[in-house]
Structure formats: C-alpha cells, structure tokens
Design an enzyme around this catalytic site. Structure first.
Site, PDB file in Angstrom:
ATOM      1  N   ARG A  75     -10.685  15.832   7.678  1.00  0.00           N
ATOM      2  CA  ARG A  75     -11.553  16.138   6.524  1.00  0.00           C
ATOM      3  C   ARG A  75     -12.934  16.546   7.009  1.00  0.00           C
ATOM      4  O   ARG A  75     -13.449  15.993   7.987  1.00  0.00           O
ATOM      5  CB  ARG A  75     -11.694  14.908   5.624  1.00  0.00           C
ATOM      6  CG  ARG A  75     -10.422  14.558   4.923  1.00  0.00           C
ATOM      7  CD  ARG A  75     -10.574  13.263   4.150  1.00  0.00           C
ATOM      8  NE  ARG A  75      -9.548  12.319   4.536  1.00  0.00           N
ATOM      9  CZ  ARG A  75      -9.577  11.019   4.272  1.00  0.00           C
ATOM     10  NH1 ARG A  75     -10.588  10.489   3.606  1.00  0.00           N
ATOM     11  NH2 ARG A  75      -8.593  10.235   4.663  1.00  0.00           N
ATOM     12  N   GLU A 118     -13.120   0.096  16.044  1.00  0.00           N
ATOM     13  CA  GLU A 118     -12.693  -1.087  16.800  1.00  0.00           C
ATOM     14  C   GLU A 118     -12.284  -0.751  18.229  1.00  0.00           C
ATOM     15  O   GLU A 118     -12.384  -1.587  19.122  1.00  0.00           O
ATOM     16  CB  GLU A 118     -11.481  -1.738  16.106  1.00  0.00           C
ATOM     17  CG  GLU A 118     -11.820  -2.380  14.787  1.00  0.00           C
ATOM     18  CD  GLU A 118     -10.588  -2.688  13.944  1.00  0.00           C
ATOM     19  OE1 GLU A 118      -9.508  -2.914  14.511  1.00  0.00           O
ATOM     20  OE2 GLU A 118     -10.715  -2.694  12.706  1.00  0.00           O
ATOM     21  N   ASN A 119     -11.808   0.479  18.415  1.00  0.00           N
ATOM     22  CA  ASN A 119     -11.134   0.784  19.693  1.00  0.00           C
ATOM     23  C   ASN A 119     -11.828   1.777  20.603  1.00  0.00           C
ATOM     24  O   ASN A 119     -11.329   2.038  21.697  1.00  0.00           O
ATOM     25  CB  ASN A 119      -9.730   1.315  19.404  1.00  0.00           C
ATOM     26  CG  ASN A 119      -8.848   0.245  18.825  1.00  0.00           C
ATOM     27  OD1 ASN A 119      -8.633  -0.783  19.457  1.00  0.00           O
ATOM     28  ND2 ASN A 119      -8.372   0.453  17.619  1.00  0.00           N
ATOM     29  N   ILE A 141     -11.036   3.773  15.063  1.00  0.00           N
ATOM     30  CA  ILE A 141     -11.985   4.276  16.066  1.00  0.00           C
ATOM     31  C   ILE A 141     -13.107   3.257  16.293  1.00  0.00           C
ATOM     32  O   ILE A 141     -13.472   2.955  17.432  1.00  0.00           O
ATOM     33  CB  ILE A 141     -12.560   5.643  15.611  1.00  0.00           C
ATOM     34  CG1 ILE A 141     -11.431   6.671  15.459  1.00  0.00           C
ATOM     35  CG2 ILE A 141     -13.627   6.132  16.584  1.00  0.00           C
ATOM     36  CD1 ILE A 141     -11.851   7.983  14.798  1.00  0.00           C
ATOM     37  N   ARG A 191      -8.438   9.608  20.349  1.00  0.00           N
ATOM     38  CA  ARG A 191      -8.018   9.292  21.733  1.00  0.00           C
ATOM     39  C   ARG A 191      -7.793  10.554  22.541  1.00  0.00           C
ATOM     40  O   ARG A 191      -8.234  10.662  23.695  1.00  0.00           O
ATOM     41  CB  ARG A 191      -6.706   8.492  21.727  1.00  0.00           C
ATOM     42  CG  ARG A 191      -6.876   7.070  21.354  1.00  0.00           C
ATOM     43  CD  ARG A 191      -5.568   6.455  20.972  1.00  0.00           C
ATOM     44  NE  ARG A 191      -5.093   6.993  19.704  1.00  0.00           N
ATOM     45  CZ  ARG A 191      -4.201   6.387  18.928  1.00  0.00           C
ATOM     46  NH1 ARG A 191      -3.672   5.259  19.309  1.00  0.00           N
ATOM     47  NH2 ARG A 191      -3.835   6.906  17.791  1.00  0.00           N
ATOM     48  N   ARG A 211      -2.922  -2.160  -3.090  1.00  0.00           N
ATOM     49  CA  ARG A 211      -4.134  -1.395  -2.781  1.00  0.00           C
ATOM     50  C   ARG A 211      -4.155  -0.148  -3.677  1.00  0.00           C
ATOM     51  O   ARG A 211      -3.170   0.582  -3.741  1.00  0.00           O
ATOM     52  CB  ARG A 211      -4.109  -0.953  -1.326  1.00  0.00           C
ATOM     53  CG  ARG A 211      -5.332  -0.143  -1.012  1.00  0.00           C
ATOM     54  CD  ARG A 211      -5.256   0.468   0.356  1.00  0.00           C
ATOM     55  NE  ARG A 211      -6.499   1.144   0.635  1.00  0.00           N
ATOM     56  CZ  ARG A 211      -6.603   2.175   1.456  1.00  0.00           C
ATOM     57  NH1 ARG A 211      -5.547   2.629   2.073  1.00  0.00           N
ATOM     58  NH2 ARG A 211      -7.765   2.727   1.663  1.00  0.00           N
ATOM     59  N   GLU A 259      -7.616  -5.138   5.701  1.00  0.00           N
ATOM     60  CA  GLU A 259      -7.597  -4.865   4.260  1.00  0.00           C
ATOM     61  C   GLU A 259      -6.478  -5.625   3.563  1.00  0.00           C
ATOM     62  O   GLU A 259      -6.636  -6.063   2.431  1.00  0.00           O
ATOM     63  CB  GLU A 259      -7.452  -3.352   4.029  1.00  0.00           C
ATOM     64  CG  GLU A 259      -8.759  -2.624   4.342  1.00  0.00           C
ATOM     65  CD  GLU A 259      -8.587  -1.138   4.567  1.00  0.00           C
ATOM     66  OE1 GLU A 259      -7.934  -0.771   5.561  1.00  0.00           O
ATOM     67  OE2 GLU A 259      -9.101  -0.354   3.772  1.00  0.00           O
ATOM     68  N   ASN A 314       0.873  -1.174   0.000  1.00  0.00           N
ATOM     69  CA  ASN A 314       0.000   0.000   0.000  1.00  0.00           C
ATOM     70  C   ASN A 314       0.918   1.234   0.000  1.00  0.00           C
ATOM     71  O   ASN A 314       1.515   1.564   1.015  1.00  0.00           O
ATOM     72  CB  ASN A 314      -0.879  -0.044   1.257  1.00  0.00           C
ATOM     73  CG  ASN A 314      -1.820   1.135   1.343  1.00  0.00           C
ATOM     74  OD1 ASN A 314      -1.794   2.027   0.486  1.00  0.00           O
ATOM     75  ND2 ASN A 314      -2.644   1.147   2.379  1.00  0.00           N
ATOM     76  N   HIS A 335     -12.956   2.808   0.841  1.00  0.00           N
ATOM     77  CA  HIS A 335     -12.931   1.781   1.902  1.00  0.00           C
ATOM     78  C   HIS A 335     -13.704   0.513   1.500  1.00  0.00           C
ATOM     79  O   HIS A 335     -14.108  -0.267   2.362  1.00  0.00           O
ATOM     80  CB  HIS A 335     -13.558   2.296   3.222  1.00  0.00           C
ATOM     81  CG  HIS A 335     -12.813   3.403   3.874  1.00  0.00           C
ATOM     82  ND1 HIS A 335     -13.456   4.424   4.540  1.00  0.00           N
ATOM     83  CD2 HIS A 335     -11.493   3.658   3.973  1.00  0.00           C
ATOM     84  CE1 HIS A 335     -12.553   5.271   5.024  1.00  0.00           C
ATOM     85  NE2 HIS A 335     -11.353   4.827   4.681  1.00  0.00           N
TER      86      HIS A 335
END
Ligand code: AMP
Length: 396
Positions: free
Chosen positions: A239, A332-333, A330, A283, A89, A382, A7, A178
C-alpha cells in the site's frame, strides 16, 4: 472458560482457542484458500501436535470452520459446548460501532452498513459471524473493532479538509486501524513499567504488512496515521500510504484508469513492492540492502523515512513522549528498521543500545539509560486482546 477468537478474511480464517482469563492458547491455526481448488489448513495445539492439511477443498468459510472444529474435538475439547463465547476481529466499525459489542441482528445490520468503507475485509468478518452463529447456536458472539480505540481522536485530527457535508452525509473521516494492537501494547508497557497508562504518553509503531503509528496520550488515541481506510500514512508492503490525491486524478485523466484500477494500484502494487519491484517482504529487502541493491535501498529508505516523519509529528502533537513502542512483524523482528529509525530521533533524545536491539520478537527495552525517551519492543497479541475483551463483556 474456553473462548474462540476468529479473524476472517475473504479466503481465510485465522483462529485461536484460549482458556480465559489465563490467556493460555489451547490451539490455533488458519485456513487458507477458501473457495479455491485446494485449501490449506494449519493447526497447532498446546501439547505440540501439528496438523497440516493440503489436499482438501474448503468451498466456504463454514466448511473450513467445521474442519477446524473436527480438529479441536480430536483431543483439545470433548464437545463444542465447551466453547462459551466467540470473539471476532472486525477491521472497521464506522462511526456508530465504537465499542466492543455483544452481537445481535442490529449489530450485524450496522456492520453491513460499513461495507462501503472497507469492502475488502468487513464482508468477510460478517460471513465469519454468521457461520459462528450457525455452527455454535446459543453461544455469544462478540465483535472487537480495530477502529474503536481511535474514537477518542479529536475532531480537528479526524476531519479531512474537504467539504464538511462529506463528513456529515457520507461519514468520510479518519477512523484509523490496528486499534486493538496499539491499545494492547500501550497497556502492556504500562504494566511492565508499573505505571498507570493514564500517566504515559506513547508513540506506538505497528509495522507489519500493514503499518500504522498512533499517538497515545494517557491511554487514549489522539491521532493515528491510517485514515478512512487502512491505506493512509506509512509506506506499507503493497500500500502506498500518504499520496497527493492529485496523483489519482492525474492518472485517471492521462491514463484513463478507473476507480478499481486505481484502487488496485495503490493497495496491491505500491509500497515496498512498487518501489523496489522486488518484494513486499521487508526480510527480502533487508537482504537486498545488505547486498547493496539500489532498488531495495530506495524502498527501505522511503519506508524508514515515513516512520521518522510520523514519530516527529506525533511527538509535537503529544508535547512530551515517555516511550516509543515497536510492534508487529517488522517492528518486532527488524533490528535494521528500528536502528535506522531511532538514529534519526536525536532531537527527541532517543538513544538505543544496539546490542539490546539485536533481537527478534522479544519483549524488551532497547533504549539506553541515558535516552530521554524509552524505546521498547512489545510483541503484539491481537487475539489475546480480543479474547480479553470478549471475556470481560460476556462476564459483565
Ligand atoms: P505482520 O503483518 O505483522 O504479520 O508482518 C508481516 C511482515 O513482517 C512480513 O511481510 C515481513 O516483511 C515482516 N517480517 C517478518 N519477520 C521479519 C524479520 N525477521 N525481519 C524483517 N521483517 C520481518
């Protein structure tokens, strides 16, 4: 069969060497600061060896990748001949590159035509392709496009309400992004549930430094929040996501900002960073929320609200929702984001188990048994998805 997944960014190369079809990661890492005064190379192998190079220069992607090959040859593989294919990718495939492709010159030419649609990412992917062709002659290269999965979006959802000729002549439409991640987590959930993905309606929330939400009906994307570029939709790290286009013409007229300055404003200075003035990192902002900092609360409120809004819209578009998936950095965590979003989804009958939700990066169901819609955390992968598609294509 060993496959390399690459990637490439404008000054970075992320890579993984995988054993397929098992999907075992033999080595992975990334090269950063290519073309700068000093580069960084972080490399890890399956047997726990870690290398961190911080005092070498990588003037080009080719130099960076050559150094990666030296590291791979130092214990992971005996010869580069062991690498049987390279999966790349590619963020944008435009209208013509709708499927994973075995690369030849005509594919490279077509990818080069996509440059104007994503000048930030796509030229770097082509550099990666050319370097791989040069350093691994005769080895097949495969491109996996982030936009492919969204090619099933119907015309009424991909068209913008602007003169139709801008679509036919300039190819301006929603392409999404994505896609590899949304498809991967949807298929993974179907597997976990022991169901055919064709029988499921899923809303997939990929929330990371870039974020997008996709409505997936029977395994096919029918709408997604990103548009012509990965800028539309949710509030992201830097963004802006959805914005009245008149904001840009207004700033052009009143502040004399040109296209590049506006591009920089909405891509690099907006989102969580722009709203908070503190950070683009969720975070840091979550800590700020816990400390009651108004600027952090303001930014996270916008972030969470947009997610709720898109889930609501896509629930109506799908007509029926079996599951909502949270994925990426974000998704997942962050128990906080998931809880804040899910508590607003009462109309869908969503009910989450706060104890189950209190986790990081684990594949698990976080909805209660009485929830009308299942809510899952599915870590995205991915690289594995690209390796799987590359493997399937070269073995066809
Ligand atoms: P990605 O683009 O998927 O790699 O996601 C990167 C983003 O995930 C970072 O910018 C952070 O904002 C976010 N992230 C990573 N770990 C956590 C965490 N423990 N809590 C909240 N956000 C996190």
């Amino acid at each position: 069969m060993k496959l390399l997944v690459i990637n490439c960014g404008s000054s970075t190369v992320k890579y993984q060497l995988l054993e397929m079809p098992a999907g075992d990661v033999l080595a992975k890492g990334n090269v950063e600061r290519i073309g700068e005064e000093v580069g960084i190379l972080k490399h890890k192998t399956a047997d726990g060896k870690k290398v961190e190079i911080t005092d070498e220069v990588f003037p080009t992607h080719e130099a960076g990748l050559k150094r990666v090959f030296d590291l791979l040859l130092d214990g992971t593989i005996k010869s580069l001949d062991e690498i049987k294919a390279v999966g790349h990718r590619v963020v944008h495939g435009g209208e013509k590159l709708t499927k994973t492709c075995l690369v030849d010159q005509s594919i490279i030419d077509e990818i080069e035509r996509v440059y104007p649609l994503d000048p930030l990412h796509v030229p770097a992917h082509v550099i990666g392709l050319k370097v791989a062709q040069k350093l691994l002659p005769g080895v097949p290269n495969v491109t996996v496009f982030d936009t492919s999965f969204h090619q099933t979006i119907p015309e009424y959802a991909y068209l913008y309400a602007i003169p139709y000729s801008l679509y036919t002549d300039e190819h301006i439409r929603r392409y999404g992004a994505h896609g590899t991640s949304h498809q991967f987590v949807a298929n993974r959930l179907a597997k976990i549930l022991g169901k055919d993905v064709k029988d499921l309606n899923i809303i997939s929330c990929h929330l990371g430094s870039g974020s997008s939400i996709t409505a997936i009906q029977g395994g096919k994307s029918i709408d997604t929040s990103m548009g012509l570029t990965p800028l539309e939709g949710l509030c992201m790290g830097t963004r802006c996501g959805d914005i009245d286009p008149a904001v840009l013409t207004y700033l052009g007229r009143t502040k004399g900002m040109n296209a590049d300055e506006l591009d920089n404003l909405i891509n690099k200075k907006s989102g969580l960073l722009g709203l908070s003035g503190i950070s683009n990192d969720c975070r840091v902002l979550e800590d700020g929320v816990a400390e009651g900092k108004p600027e952090a609360i303001r930014a996270m409120n916008v972030f969470n609200y947009r997610i709720v809004k898109y889930i609501g819209a896509y629930a109506m578009v799908l007509g029926h929702v079996d599951a909502i998936i949270f994925t990426a950095g974000i998704g997942e965590n962050s128990p906080y984001v998931r809880a804040e979003v899910c508590k607003k989804l009462g109309l869908l009958g969503v009910d989450i188990d706060l104890e189950a939700n209190d986790c990081h990066g684990k594949e698990r169901k976080i909805s209660t048994d009485k929830s009308k819609v299942q809510v899952w955390i599915i870590p995205t992968n991915e690289e594995l998805a690209i390796a799987q598609q590359t493997y399937d294509l070269v073995n066809k």
